[in-house]
Motif scaffolding. Sequence first.
Motif, PDB file in Angstrom:
ATOM      1  N   ARG A  50      40.340  42.996  47.739  1.00 44.26           N
ATOM      2  CA  ARG A  50      40.448  41.390  47.801  1.00 44.26           C
ATOM      3  C   ARG A  50      41.790  40.970  48.718  1.00 44.26           C
ATOM      4  O   ARG A  50      42.629  41.327  48.838  1.00 44.26           O
ATOM      5  CB  ARG A  50      40.733  41.366  46.153  1.00 44.26           C
ATOM      6  N   SER A  51      41.563  39.663  49.913  1.00 45.65           N
ATOM      7  CA  SER A  51      41.949  39.290  50.727  1.00 45.65           C
ATOM      8  C   SER A  51      41.631  37.883  49.973  1.00 45.65           C
ATOM      9  O   SER A  51      41.132  37.135  49.932  1.00 45.65           O
ATOM     10  CB  SER A  51      40.814  39.561  52.157  1.00 45.65           C
ATOM     11  N   PHE A  52      42.893  37.280  50.524  1.00 46.19           N
ATOM     12  CA  PHE A  52      43.625  36.290  49.450  1.00 46.19           C
ATOM     13  C   PHE A  52      43.926  35.186  50.919  1.00 46.19           C
ATOM     14  O   PHE A  52      44.282  34.714  51.211  1.00 46.19           O
ATOM     15  CB  PHE A  52      44.942  36.136  48.932  1.00 46.19           C
TER      16      PHE A  52
ATOM     17  N   ASP B 245      35.395  32.526  42.120  1.00 42.22           N
ATOM     18  CA  ASP B 245      37.138  31.892  42.012  1.00 42.22           C
ATOM     19  C   ASP B 245      37.433  31.625  43.845  1.00 42.22           C
ATOM     20  O   ASP B 245      37.885  31.767  44.447  1.00 42.22           O
ATOM     21  CB  ASP B 245      38.393  32.801  42.361  1.00 42.22           C
ATOM     22  N   GLY B 246      36.134  32.693  44.587  1.00 42.99           N
ATOM     23  CA  GLY B 246      35.826  31.982  46.309  1.00 42.99           C
ATOM     24  C   GLY B 246      36.927  33.582  47.114  1.00 42.99           C
ATOM     25  O   GLY B 246      36.768  32.871  48.102  1.00 42.99           O
TER      26      GLY B 246
ATOM     27  N   ALA C 299      31.469  42.000  35.428  1.00 36.33           N
ATOM     28  CA  ALA C 299      31.430  40.112  35.062  1.00 36.33           C
ATOM     29  C   ALA C 299      32.579  39.874  36.789  1.00 36.33           C
ATOM     30  O   ALA C 299      32.425  38.932  37.087  1.00 36.33           O
ATOM     31  CB  ALA C 299      32.028  39.569  33.955  1.00 36.33           C
ATOM     32  N   ASP C 300      33.736  40.326  37.300  1.00 34.37           N
ATOM     33  CA  ASP C 300      34.538  40.078  37.892  1.00 34.37           C
ATOM     34  C   ASP C 300      34.778  40.678  39.153  1.00 34.37           C
ATOM     35  O   ASP C 300      35.704  40.022  40.157  1.00 34.37           O
ATOM     36  CB  ASP C 300      35.832  39.888  37.388  1.00 34.37           C
ATOM     37  N   LEU C 301      33.848  40.815  39.365  1.00 33.72           N
ATOM     38  CA  LEU C 301      34.287  42.736  40.413  1.00 33.72           C
ATOM     39  C   LEU C 301      35.353  43.217  41.039  1.00 33.72           C
ATOM     40  O   LEU C 301      35.813  43.913  41.989  1.00 33.72           O
ATOM     41  CB  LEU C 301      34.432  41.426  41.873  1.00 33.72           C
ATOM     42  N   GLN C 302      36.207  43.591  39.428  1.00 29.20           N
ATOM     43  CA  GLN C 302      37.293  44.170  39.994  1.00 29.20           C
ATOM     44  C   GLN C 302      37.356  45.378  38.151  1.00 29.20           C
ATOM     45  O   GLN C 302      37.454  46.047  37.908  1.00 29.20           O
ATOM     46  CB  GLN C 302      38.742  43.560  39.173  1.00 29.20           C
TER      47      GLN C 302
END
Length: 142
Positions: free
Chosen positions: A59-61, A36-37, A123-126
């Motif tokens: 996570r940083s948005f 997702d960038g 699969a999603d780093l979470q």
Amino acid sequence: MHARSRKFADGRTSSSSKDDALEGGVYSGNIAIGDDGIPTAVYTGNVAGHSKTFGVCARSFDGCVTGNRTDCMDASRRPNAASPVNWDTYLWRDNRTYYALVGGCTDPAEGPTLGTAYLWRSADLQQWAMLGPIWKGGPGSF
């Protein structure tokens, strides 16, 4: 190389354990850019010595100015009572799966305490699942 920044680590969260991690120490880890960038750091949170350790995902948005932290490897998922659940995280990606190699130790109830490398998958780093130990043998806790 190690970098230090108050901004990314200062993300707000609703769980006290993440705040405890900042008080007790935020230790080594890695950062990866997800599909997702979004940059995601996976690192060791440590409170009260090693009695309460966990893997933290931040996570940083907004380009790593601030971050949102979650326990992605909580203490209830420790391999055994003596081993931290997450120590010195190393991340990599193979095809569409992320892997984390973290330090830990064998269970002293089963023999001498040996440093152990544990492999996790996501699969999603979470959401992380422990696959198990991939190496045992070094003396010490992790």
